[in-house]
Design an enzyme around this catalytic site. Structure first.
Site: not given
Ligand code: NAI
Ligand code: MG
Length: 496
Positions: A181, A256, A290, A389
């Protein structure tokens, strides 16, 4: 603005075919540089997830299970070569979708070929162990490492295919089947990659992709009873929700979840190199990474001079069109992320940090999703901008006195993904490395990662490791087999 209905449409990739979403709904995906939608993505839900998991479950028990590990490896190698052939094309799609620099994304895509080659090689090197036993009559006791089953892969938008491959390659090498996904902001490259598995000759249903939003498509995937393991990269909040849902189903996870890594520069370091490391640590990928070195810890004795040089270097960064090879900093990938970074800049100012560079959006570039490289000095580690972050081009500079002070500040954060130490003293480098609570530590460099090297976080940065031999373990169950030659059980009521 192009007509929405006229845009190319991406369906889900299920059981070896692109199929339209069950409810027929699509949503636009945008180019963060032009601000315009360029494709329509299927808005998946429970019905689509069920179909994808059914395909993966069927493949796991069927043709895929019959392949020898060497044969799996061969298929993975064929896929790796195809991915390299298509690297340029897929890189352009990824760049259009998330604004990553052309110069960076093509290299990243080609590198994924090497990544899959490494795991292709591991597929037939998952060796069992023979365990010595203390039981009379037991000929031998051995382990089998068996694939867990159907794996859910849930990924973010910052490096879509890299972060997908970090999970996908070891999962397939281990013999699992997968349902991916991707992020709702960057689904297209994952779908393009999935099609190549079909071309490489993978049995149908081994790799499936369901697109859509986290709550609509991600959540039912995590909760599906036939999913055995979840590999996730993204926010701490979504990671916690996924972990909770996984706990209800007693599933395993690899998470992660980002970081707030300390990039520590001592006064005996090669300061020219440390300066470059500080810049690439925070400003590459516009800070949307990250492992960003978002806290720069400077020894007091070099603080002022280093900041002076850092500001001068970062000021020269060329912001602009990510398609232009000379661009150094691209746009912020999504609108909510752009707004989040600007909010943190306001918080920093309100907290009393000093803005030594940047601190503003650049609406004159692209469609306004640009933020200047920003450096805050006078940061206290207890400030929110030093603890949370930000995921953007915002650096916090924090002074320290000595080794103990640096270690204390570096570890005083709930994340623990990475860190770096710049010094010419080997003793100091090793001492600080040992004390840092982080999954990766770089000495006199920043950012090196490889398919050979385990990557993951301490504390709130996550659970488990990706890349390297450790990664395959995440996708395997251990079975222990006892083989006896002593058929004469003297007294079946007494345990031997
Ligand atoms: P997010 O963590 O909400 O989304 C990442 C993935 O998880 C997406 O595919 C999303 O559709 C999915 N997802 C979200 N909620 C879910 C749930 N309850 N069950 C299953 N899947 C779910 O990240 P988002 O909204 O894109 O970015 C928000 C913040 O996350 C950013 O501001 C940043 O701080 C952090 N982030 C960290 C990353 C990393 O590499 N560790 C990468 C991207 C964002
Ligand atoms: Mg997009």
């Amino acid at each position: 603005m192009p007509l929405i209905e006229a845009l190319p449409k991406y369906g889900h990739y299920i059981n070896g075919a692109m199929i339209p979403p069950a409810l027929g709904d699509y949503f636009p995906t945008e180019n963060p540089y032009s601000g315009e939608p360029w494709a329509l993505i299927a808005r998946g839900g429970k019905v689509d997830v069920n179909a994808a998991v059914a395909a993966a479950t069927c493949a796991f028990a069927g043709e895929w299970a019959k392949l020898t590990p060497s044969r799996r490896g061969k298929l993975l190698r064929r896929f790796a070569d195809l991915l390299i052939d298509h690297a340029q094309r897929i890189a352009e799609i990824e760049r259009r979708d998330n604004g990553k620099l052309a110069a960076e994304v093509v290299t990243q895509m080609r590198y994924l070929g090497d990544y899959f080659h490494y795991f292709a090689g591991l597929a037939d090197k998952i060796e069992s162990r023979v365990i010595p036993t203390d039981k009379q009559g037991v000929l031998f006791c051995y382990t089998r490492y068996e694939p867990k089953g159907v794996v859910a892969i849930i990924t973010p938008w910052n490096s879509p295919l890299t972060l997908t491959s970090w999970k996908l390659a070891p999962a397939l090498a281990a013999g699992c089947t997968v349902v991916i996904k991707p992020s709702e902001y960057t689904s297209a490259s994952t779908l393009e990659m999935a099609v190549l598995f079909g071309e490489a000759g993978f049995p149908k249903g081994v790799v499936n992709v369901v697109t859509g939003f986290g709550d609509e498509a991600g959540a039912p995937l995590v909760e599906h009873p036939d999913v055995a393991h979840i590999g996730f990269t993204g926010s701490e909040l979504a990671g916690q929700k996924i972990y909770q849902a996984a706990a209800r189903g007693l599933k395993t996870v690899t998470l992660e979840l980002g970081g707030k890594s300390a990039n520590i520069v001592f006064d005996d370091a090669d300061l020219d190199q440390a300066l470059k490391g500080a810049v690439s640590g925070i400003f590459s990928a516009s800070g949307q990474s990250c492992q960003a070195g978002s806290r720069l810890l400077l020894q007091s004795s070099i603080h002022d001079e280093f900041v002076h040089r850092l500001v001068a270097l970062a000021r020269q960064a060329k912001l602009g069109d990510p398609a232009d090879i000379s661009t150094q900093i691209g746009p912020i990938a999504t609108r909510p992320q752009f707004e989040k970074v600007l909010r943190y800049i306001q918080i920093a100012k309100a907290e009393g940090a000093v803005c030594a560079l940047g601190g503003k959006a650049r609406p004159d570039l692209g469609q306004g999703q640009f933020i200047e490289p920003t450096i805050f000095t006078g940061v206290d580690n207890r400030m929110r901008i030093a603890q949370e972050e930000i995921f953007g081009p915002v650096l916090c500079v924090i002074p320290f006195e000595d080794e103990d002070d640096a270690i204390r500040i570096a570890n005083d954060n709930r994340y623990g993904l990475a860190g770096a130490v710049w010094t010419r003293s080997l003793q100091r480098a090793l001492m600080v490395t040992e004390k840092l609570k982080a999954g990766t530590v770089w000495v006199n460099n920043y950012r090196a990662t490889s398919f050979t090297a385990p990557f993951g976080g301490y504390k709130h940065s996550g659970i488990g490791r990706e890349s390297g031999m450790d990664a395959v373990r995440e996708y395997l169950e251990t079975k222990c087999v006892w083989v006896s030659t002593d058929l004469d059980v003297a007294n079946p009521f007494i345990r031997r």
